[in-house]
Motif scaffolding. Sequence first.
Motif, PDB file in Angstrom:
ATOM      1  N   UNK A 298     -64.850 -21.937  20.422  1.00  0.00           N
ATOM      2  CA  UNK A 298     -65.171 -20.880  21.379  1.00  0.00           C
ATOM      3  C   UNK A 298     -64.121 -19.759  21.303  1.00  0.00           C
ATOM      4  N   UNK A 299     -62.842 -20.173  21.262  1.00  0.00           N
ATOM      5  CA  UNK A 299     -61.746 -19.190  21.159  1.00  0.00           C
ATOM      6  C   UNK A 299     -61.891 -18.406  19.848  1.00  0.00           C
ATOM      7  N   UNK A 300     -62.242 -19.134  18.788  1.00  0.00           N
ATOM      8  CA  UNK A 300     -62.373 -18.518  17.460  1.00  0.00           C
ATOM      9  C   UNK A 300     -63.491 -17.471  17.441  1.00  0.00           C
ATOM     10  N   UNK A 301     -64.680 -17.820  17.973  1.00  0.00           N
ATOM     11  CA  UNK A 301     -65.801 -16.864  17.885  1.00  0.00           C
ATOM     12  C   UNK A 301     -65.541 -15.646  18.780  1.00  0.00           C
ATOM     13  N   UNK A 302     -64.893 -15.854  19.925  1.00  0.00           N
ATOM     14  CA  UNK A 302     -64.588 -14.699  20.793  1.00  0.00           C
ATOM     15  C   UNK A 302     -63.607 -13.758  20.084  1.00  0.00           C
TER      16      UNK A 302
END
Length: 324
Positions: A298-302
């Motif tokens: 989630x952190x990566x895609x944001x």
Amino acid sequence: MLRSAVPSAVSIRTLVNNPSSKSGEAFRVVEVGARDGLQNEKKMVPTAIKVELINKLSEVGLKTVEATSYVSPKWVPQMGDHDNVITQIKKYPGVAYPVLVPNLAGLKNALQNENVKEIAVFGAASEGFSKKNINCSIEEGFNRIKEVTEEALKNNLRVRGYISTVIACPYDGKTKPSVVADLTEKLLSFGCYEVSLGDTIGAGGAGSVGRLLDEVSKAAPLEKLAVHFHDTYGQALSNVLVAINRGIRVADSSIAGLGGCPYAVGATGNLATEDLVYMLHDLGFNTGINLPKLIQTSEWICAQMGRNNASRASIALLSKKKKL
Ligand SMILES: CC(C)(COP(=O)([O-])OP(=O)([O-])OC[C@H]1O[C@@H](n2cnc3c(N)ncnc32)[C@H](O)[C@@H]1OP(=O)([O-])[O-])[C@@H](O)C(=O)NCCC(=O)NCCSC(=O)C[C@@](C)(O)CC(=O)[O-]
């Protein structure tokens, strides 16, 4: 008319007071971030990012990762790279990668790609949204779905069905639960293995969702139903709890709460997968999903998309990690 095979579910009070009552029971999360989550993005997301997202989602333990749409690229340009996406993803064993298909033209294209094993067909419970989304009436849309489903089944594909605007339509107002019940029965009779009930604009709350599910469960077995809530009014998680209380064990969600429909102005993203998984694990369900790994994704895609995270669980767990 089909009858529900699932015994009457425990009350919400029992679930909340006695979470261990669900200990170990399986719950399937259908990840729709790479499709529903991205389809509305104005800026084109590179194919490589979509592919990496789907691979990462497969690695966290999700068993269904909706990959893309074989819709018209004139209507939804963001999904125009569908063939490259489905070709390039890793295809992890045991993970299904359904693709959305609106008509026979889309099915013909999808069938040319040997990696497509499952499709999702979609119609609406309101005339206004059906016209805006697929340029035809509800009836015409369901006639198309019937022919697409029959052809897909002949070609050994699995078919999942969606119904949009199950609570309300951005153009026509409130939807009657009886209309949704009839359409659900239709999709199952066409051969869909499951029907996902979509609150496209996230207008529903515990009351209206409960009334909808009471009606739909008279027409369809609960084990054939899934729920798909957008979180526009912050009701999605409690709506899933209502569905759980009725006996439903499949819910759609989107990593980081990405999303929105191009033909439902103002609707926000889906329920965030991290928030859903946090609640399911707290209730004692077995999702097979590694929550810390999901939060990293989630952190990566944001970061890739330069956007804020819409998942409350992700924000909380990431800030806790940073403080340590
Ligand atoms: C259904 C159509 C195609 C009708 O669109 P149309 O314009 O009525 O279609 P047409 O049959 O008249 O064809 C027009 C042109 O599109 C082409 N075409 C026709 N079909 C395809 C296809 N499959 N793939 C590629 N090209 C296609 C066709 O070949 C032709 O090309 P031209 O001759 O102009 O060069 C269009 O309205 C469409 O693609 N709509 C999709 C919209 C969409 O993707 N919406 C979002 C997904 S639904 C959703 O998000 C809700 C959900 C599932 O998440 C649940 C919830 O939250 O409620």
